[in-house]
Write an enzyme that holds these catalytic residues in place. Structure first.
Site, short mmCIF file in Angstrom:
data_model
loop_
_atom_site.label_atom_id
_atom_site.label_comp_id
_atom_site.label_asym_id
_atom_site.label_seq_id
_atom_site.Cartn_x
_atom_site.Cartn_y
_atom_site.Cartn_z
N ALA A 1 0.84 -1.21 0.00
CA ALA A 1 0.00 0.00 0.00
C ALA A 1 0.87 1.26 0.00
CB ALA A 1 -0.91 0.00 1.23
N ASP A 2 0.26 2.35 -0.41
CA ASP A 2 0.91 3.65 -0.36
C ASP A 2 -0.16 4.70 -0.13
OD1 ASP A 2 3.72 4.89 -0.91
OD2 ASP A 2 2.28 6.24 -1.86
#
Length: 187
Positions: free
Chosen positions: A68-69
């Site tokens: 994720a970011d």
């Protein structure tokens, strides 16, 4: 078959544990590259996918990798993690009394397919005095967080309200990840 979290974020570890405690952390050390002229949804999706793809070769083909970011977006600009107290002050001053958007991109690669999506949450800040900002910076919280705040800590004092997933603001939209893992038969 193992579940691998491709992230060193303690918040993401904590939030994935809401879904299952049967996972391993394998931190991605890829050099993140993106075109910042793209819409923020595409930027976080691209960065999440890069992180996940860097870890996939280190795993078994039967493993499921999640990465994720997260970015904070306001005035057509992305606010990343502040470099120092001055940049944290500038970011918090920009957010003061205004609504911004938090985007988290998630990439899931499993033996049964992949998922790539961006989740969006609107966050409204209270009007912050110089003293409010200085006190918050003094906590040390702003320095490892996009937009220079963490909603789950003392940063909660800055927030007037949200529209969307609270956990997305922390960097991991738990309910959406859960649904995708179930769809991919990865749980």
């Amino acid at each position: 078959m193992a579940l691998i979290l491709a992230s060193g974020s303690p918040r993401r570890r904590e939030l994935l544990a809401y879904i299952t405690d049967a996972f391993t952390v394998r931190v991605s050390d890829c050099e993140e590259k993106t075109d910042f002229s793209q819409p923020p949804e595409l930027i976080v999706e691209s960065l999440a996918k890069q992180k996940g793809e860097a870890v996939i070769p280190l795993c078994s083909p039967d493993d499921t990798v999640i990465s994720a970011d997260t970015v904070v977006f306001i005035d057509g600009k992305i606010l990343g993690k502040p470099k120092n107290a001055e940049s944290a002050k500038e970011m918090l001053s920009t957010l003061s009394g205004r609504t911004h958007t938090v985007f988290t991109g998630v990439f899931i690669n499993s033996p049964n397919g992949t998922a790539l999506f961006a989740d969006k949450t609107e966050v409204e800040f209270n009007v912050l005095s110089d003293s409010d900002i200085a006190d918050y910076i003094a906590t040390g919280e702003p320095f490892d967080k996009a937009g220079a705040y963490g909603i789950q800590g003392k940063g909660a004092l800055l927030v007037k309200g949200i529209a969307g997933d609270f956990y997305n603001v922390m960097g991991f939209p738990v309910a959406r990840v859960y649904r995708e893992l179930k769809r991919l038969k990865a749980l």
